[in-house]
Design a protein around this motif. Structure first.
Motif, PDB file in Angstrom:
ATOM      1  N   GLU A  94      36.470 -13.107  18.308  1.00 22.62           N
ATOM      2  CA  GLU A  94      35.585 -14.149  17.786  1.00 22.62           C
ATOM      3  C   GLU A  94      35.782 -14.438  16.298  1.00 22.62           C
ATOM      4  N   LEU A  95      36.238 -13.452  15.557  1.00 20.99           N
ATOM      5  CA  LEU A  95      36.486 -13.678  14.134  1.00 20.99           C
ATOM      6  C   LEU A  95      37.964 -13.866  13.830  1.00 20.99           C
ATOM      7  N   GLY A  96      38.825 -13.462  14.757  1.00 22.95           N
ATOM      8  CA  GLY A  96      40.252 -13.682  14.579  1.00 22.95           C
ATOM      9  C   GLY A  96      41.036 -12.513  14.053  1.00 22.95           C
ATOM     10  N   GLY A  97      40.390 -11.370  13.873  1.00 22.00           N
ATOM     11  CA  GLY A  97      41.107 -10.210  13.368  1.00 22.00           C
ATOM     12  C   GLY A  97      40.157  -9.136  12.894  1.00 22.00           C
ATOM     13  N   LEU A  98      40.707  -8.065  12.346  1.00 21.83           N
ATOM     14  CA  LEU A  98      39.907  -6.941  11.856  1.00 21.83           C
ATOM     15  C   LEU A  98      40.693  -6.225  10.765  1.00 21.83           C
ATOM     16  N   GLU A  99      40.188  -6.306   9.540  1.00 24.69           N
ATOM     17  CA  GLU A  99      40.849  -5.651   8.400  1.00 24.69           C
ATOM     18  C   GLU A  99      40.015  -4.557   7.756  1.00 24.69           C
ATOM     19  N   ILE A 100      38.698  -4.556   8.015  1.00 26.64           N
ATOM     20  CA  ILE A 100      37.790  -3.598   7.375  1.00 26.64           C
ATOM     21  C   ILE A 100      36.846  -3.035   8.425  1.00 26.64           C
ATOM     22  N   TRP A 101      36.713  -1.725   8.439  1.00 28.33           N
ATOM     23  CA  TRP A 101      35.754  -1.078   9.357  1.00 28.33           C
ATOM     24  C   TRP A 101      34.962  -0.061   8.550  1.00 28.33           C
ATOM     25  N   VAL A 102      33.637  -0.150   8.598  1.00 26.63           N
ATOM     26  CA  VAL A 102      32.768   0.775   7.876  1.00 26.63           C
ATOM     27  C   VAL A 102      31.999   1.622   8.885  1.00 26.63           C
ATOM     28  N   ASN A 103      32.293   2.917   8.918  1.00 26.32           N
ATOM     29  CA  ASN A 103      31.558   3.865   9.760  1.00 26.32           C
ATOM     30  C   ASN A 103      30.314   4.333   9.003  1.00 26.32           C
ATOM     31  N   ASN A 104      29.206   3.655   9.239  1.00 25.61           N
ATOM     32  CA  ASN A 104      27.976   3.954   8.514  1.00 25.61           C
ATOM     33  C   ASN A 104      26.913   4.628   9.381  1.00 25.61           C
ATOM     34  N   ALA A 105      26.916   4.384  10.679  1.00 25.39           N
ATOM     35  CA  ALA A 105      25.859   4.903  11.544  1.00 25.39           C
ATOM     36  C   ALA A 105      25.767   6.422  11.442  1.00 25.39           C
TER      37      ALA A 105
END
Length: 271
Positions: A94-105
């Motif tokens: 839906e956004l076209g890609g993934l460059e940043i992932w934040v593991n906050n939970a």
């Protein structure tokens, strides 16, 4: 794949996240939402994942209205691999890609060691350690498939460096695990151009931390509970945005020559 040399770029270009897509776990409120707000302000499109779907949806709507970025809110359980994988796929689709992932939970029940059940211990590690592993793995798989690198930011805690207070054995253990995992992930993912950094905040007044501070287990000697939120040498306790700005530093090209480190954002309390 090596990370880019950004020496010739302006500061505004280096800090900008325009055109990048990010996922923030546990992003419906508190520290996660504060991080999402700063990433959005820098231009990133976002997926806000939260175990409470209504919080994710509300946060996504608020962030989109404030900063005009594409923002998706969706239910996400970091202990369920299928749930994490679905969120990663949704970011790509839906956004076209993934460059940043934040593991906050994360979770932090306070239970004295002699009273702690196996189930409580396992639940804390399932969210805080295994959840970080699964999120990082699923993010890295999508980043590797795209071939353009990326950044994974793990929200650790000062509990990843020291004991925090009685009753937090599972939390402290899980955060030490997450900090060690950050170093190993950085080593394994560097050839793919994926950087991995940790941020270790002290306890700041979020909804969850305020409840946790009121529920700290008493000391074994009967003394009052150890306070979790303390003024450091800088003279005040932190606020969520103090941590969010460090996460933005990690996610942006400001930190492009860094990987494997955990940045302590605690006002100097463990200096």
């Amino acid at each position: 794949m090596s990370t880019a040399d950004v020496s010739s770029k302006s500061l505004s270009e280096i800090i900008s996240l325009t055109g990048r897509r990010a996922v923030v776990t546990g992003g419906g409120r508190g520290l996660g939402k504060a991080i999402a707000l700063r990433l959005a302000e820098a231009g990133a499109d976002l997926v806000i994942g939260d175990v409470k779907e209504e919080l994710a949806a509300s946060a996504a709507e608020d962030i989109a209205q404030r900063h005009g970025v594409r923002t998706i809110g969706c239910v996400m359980d970091v202990t369920d691999t299928a749930s994490v994988s679905a969120v990663a796929d949704r970011a790509v689709a839906e956004l076209g890609g993934l460059e940043i992932w934040v593991n906050n939970a994360g979770i932090f029940p306070s239970v004295p060691l002699l009273e702690m059940s196996d189930e409580t211990w396992d639940r804390v590690f399932d969210v805080n350690a295994r959840g970080t592993f699964v999120g990082a793995r699923e993010a890295a798989r999508r980043m590797a498939a795209a071939g353009a690198g990326g950044v994974i930011v793990n929200i650790i805690s000062t509990a990843g460096f020291r004991a925090s207070a009685p009753g937090l054995a599972a939390y402290v253990g899980s955060k030490h695990a997450a900090r060690g995992l950050t170093r190993e992930l950085a080593l394994e993912l560097a050839p793919l151009g994926i950087r991995v950094l940790g941020v270790a905040p002290s306890h700041v007044p979020t909804e969850g931390n305020i409840l946790a501070a009121a529920d700290v287990a008493p000391s074994p000697d009967g003394l009052p509970p150890t306070p979790l939120m303390l003024n450091g040498p800088i003279g005040r306790t932190g606020v969520p945005d103090d941590i969010a700005r460090v996460a933005l530093f990690c996610a942006s090209d400001l930190s492009t020559f860094m990987t494997g480190s955990t940045l302590v954002a605690d006002g100097g309390t463990i200096a």
